[in-house]
Design an enzyme around this catalytic site. Structure first.
Site, PDB file in Angstrom:
ATOM      1  N   HIS A  33       6.381   3.964 -14.599  1.00  0.00           N
ATOM      2  CA  HIS A  33       6.581   2.736 -15.710  1.00  0.00           C
ATOM      3  C   HIS A  33       6.208   2.956 -16.899  1.00  0.00           C
ATOM      4  O   HIS A  33       6.876   2.542 -17.774  1.00  0.00           O
ATOM      5  CB  HIS A  33       6.041   1.459 -14.933  1.00  0.00           C
ATOM      6  CG  HIS A  33       4.696   1.314 -15.332  1.00  0.00           C
ATOM      7  ND1 HIS A  33       3.575   1.551 -14.383  1.00  0.00           N
ATOM      8  CD2 HIS A  33       4.117   0.890 -16.358  1.00  0.00           C
ATOM      9  CE1 HIS A  33       2.364   1.421 -14.891  1.00  0.00           C
ATOM     10  NE2 HIS A  33       2.551   0.783 -16.185  1.00  0.00           N
ATOM     11  N   ASP A  66       5.410   4.939  -8.316  1.00  0.00           N
ATOM     12  CA  ASP A  66       4.987   4.913  -9.773  1.00  0.00           C
ATOM     13  C   ASP A  66       4.297   6.055 -10.318  1.00  0.00           C
ATOM     14  O   ASP A  66       3.471   5.844 -11.267  1.00  0.00           O
ATOM     15  CB  ASP A  66       4.012   3.682  -9.883  1.00  0.00           C
ATOM     16  CG  ASP A  66       4.086   3.099 -11.340  1.00  0.00           C
ATOM     17  OD1 ASP A  66       5.042   3.437 -12.149  1.00  0.00           O
ATOM     18  OD2 ASP A  66       3.015   2.722 -11.763  1.00  0.00           O
ATOM     19  N   SER A  88      -2.264   2.304 -18.102  1.00  0.00           N
ATOM     20  CA  SER A  88      -1.723   3.107 -17.027  1.00  0.00           C
ATOM     21  C   SER A  88      -1.400   4.464 -17.117  1.00  0.00           C
ATOM     22  O   SER A  88      -1.300   4.695 -18.580  1.00  0.00           O
ATOM     23  CB  SER A  88      -0.160   2.194 -16.806  1.00  0.00           C
ATOM     24  OG  SER A  88      -0.564   0.944 -16.241  1.00  0.00           O
TER      25      SER A  88
END
Length: 272
Positions: free
Chosen positions: A7, A37, A111
């Site tokens: 992402h 992911d 992230s």
């Protein structure tokens, strides 16, 4: 090759990587897997020090001190570190595979960064957080063994060969709310022709795959790390009240997901 979240890199145009010594590199190749992911990106750089994953025989325990590294909020805050402890292992939240829970502060921009132990070994890749009023420091990281599985698949095939039963399955209420249970999974829809050929029907019940008891969708995804599409598996099921054995050829498809109110942190920074 640099590991980050899918992402993070998915919609970036002309992405660049900034290393800890402030050198910049354009991204030359990108492989990503939205199911896990995770993504691999390539830059033309030499003499970078590779990250060291936790050894396969090492044991991570609840209460162990960990550090999350990332770029929270602003790029001017890059290479920030937050300290916490492992809050839980094998968490089944809004992901295809089990996750590590920690109370390290994971903010927008974290992230794709690593979660490391006090030896500097990578335990996982920070990916999700629980976001709600009154909830604090509930972050989730993709464990190193899953990262290595996805990385090896991307390097070998250019994509992840996700095996699928060709079924839509529903876990029991006890499993969904997290109670200890051995309740089986129910078939809600037969999707693939291979599953139909095997004699599986809606409302059948699935107990085990190749002798491994499964009670959740994540159980199946974790088990299938050892399989490729085209493999034949042995299912123990209940059909019309009878216990039966079905042989099924796995197809290529996305693993099944269970939904919870978790979210990615919506950042745009990939971490080396």
């Amino acid at each position: 090759w640099i590991i980050t979240n899918a992402h993070v890199i998915k919609d970036l145009q002309n992405a660049i990587v900034v290393t800890s010594d402030s050198k910049t590199y354009s991204v030359k190749e990108t492989y990503l897997d939205e199911v896990s992911d995770l993504a691999l990106i390539k830059i033309n750089a030499t003499h970078l020090k590779p990250a060291k994953f936790i050894p396969a025989n090492s044991k991570t325990v609840v209460g162990e001190k960990v550090i999350a590294i990332g770029t929270p909020i602003s790029f001017s805050l890059r290479n920030s570190a937050t300290v916490g402890v492992i809050s839980g292992l094998n968490r089944e939240v809004d992901a295809a595979y089990r996750l590590i829970q920690s109370d390290t502060a994971i903010n927008p921009g974290n992230s794709g960064g690593p979660l490391v132990n006090m030896k500097g070994e990578v335990l996982g890749i920070n990916s999700l957080k629980y976001s709600a009023v009154g909830v604090e420091n509930m972050g989730f990281s993709i464990p190193a063994n899953t990262v290595q599985y996805i990385m090896n698949q991307l390097l070998k095939y250019g994509e992840v060969q996700h095996p699928s039963l060709g079924l839509e399955l529903e876990a029991s209420w006890s499993t969904v709310v997290g109670l200890p249970t051995l309740d089986p999974l129910s078939v809600t829809k037969v999707v693939s022709s291979e599953a139909r050929k095997s004699g599986i029907a809606e409302e059948d019940v699935l107990y085990s795959i190749d002798g491994h008891r499964v009670v959740s969708l994540v159980d199946i995804n974790e088990l299938f790390k050892s399989y490729l599409p085209g493999a034949t598996v042995r299912l123990v099921m209940q059909s019309d009240g009878d216990i039966v054995v079905r042989k099924l050829v796995l197809t290529q498809g996305d693993p099944l997901l269970s939904g919870d109110d978790y979210e990615t942190d919506g950042d745009e920074h990939a971490e080396e």
